[in-house]
Scaffold this active site. Sequence first.
Site, short mmCIF file in Angstrom:
data_model
loop_
_atom_site.label_atom_id
_atom_site.label_comp_id
_atom_site.label_asym_id
_atom_site.label_seq_id
_atom_site.Cartn_x
_atom_site.Cartn_y
_atom_site.Cartn_z
N ARG A 181 50.98 45.12 36.80
CA ARG A 181 52.05 45.19 37.80
C ARG A 181 52.84 43.88 37.81
NH1 ARG A 181 50.19 47.20 43.56
NH2 ARG A 181 52.45 47.36 43.86
N CYS A 240 51.29 40.00 47.59
CA CYS A 240 50.78 41.14 46.80
C CYS A 240 51.86 42.20 46.79
CB CYS A 240 49.48 41.65 47.40
SG CYS A 240 49.58 42.05 49.17
#
Length: 276
Positions: A181, A240
């Site tokens: 990611r 995050c």
Amino acid sequence: MKNQLPIIEVAELFTKSENLDLRIFDVRTGPDANTEYRKKHLGNSVFVDLNSDLAEIDDPKFGGRHPLPKFENFIKTIGKLGIDKDSHVVIYDDKNGANAAARFWWMLKAAGHQNVQVLNGGLQFAENQNYPLSSNDNSYPETKYISDYTDWQLPQVWIDNVRSASQDMDSVIVDVRESQRYQGITEPIDLVAGHIPNAKNYPFSDNLDENGLFKSPEVLKDLYSELFEKYDKSKIIFHCGSGVTACHSLLALDYAGFDIPNLYVGSWSEWSRNGI
């Protein structure tokens, strides 16, 4: 000197399971979280919902997918859950504390509640260790929690601060998402793949050993020491996808004996929606 480790072992929790001031909370997530809780959870634990209890969700462009609730609303939630100033709060989830357990821990610490710990290994490890399970729907008597504060007490930054940090070589933005990611190879949740400029990748999974338990404080200290040697803690920002899993790494840092650095709650979910 830290008074209490932020991590509690299953064996230690078992010895405290009859304590009257113990409050155990299950904060697993997912569309069927409450249903799964009702099937099987640690004895006496009460379900806490990430979306309704630990966030006030509106438009992800402004605050991300899991923005913090207003402080006064969270204090009311604490009371409704049956927590008072003397409560020993133990939190777990079904993801090794990597999801909402760490977020709830951060929020309680930021509200000034000191006696709060995350269960090492979470639900799965506790079950493997034969901790008593239940299918009863539990609750604790409601309290009137009175905080000594009127706002969050742990350091945070917002999107404008992150924008400045993204162009400041004396700052570092720590992205705790998995490497694919971070690299923009895949993005299963948010609209755009990639990472914030000037971000370094320290995946939260590196906090755990092969058994899904937190690595020792000494190992975690080695893992993060370069960050704290190179940058002032006020210039370190953790994020995050939506401000939840980043708390797992903040928990690991606290466990390792570091001061807790800045949390960017909006995280990639907010940043990526603002065309920056």
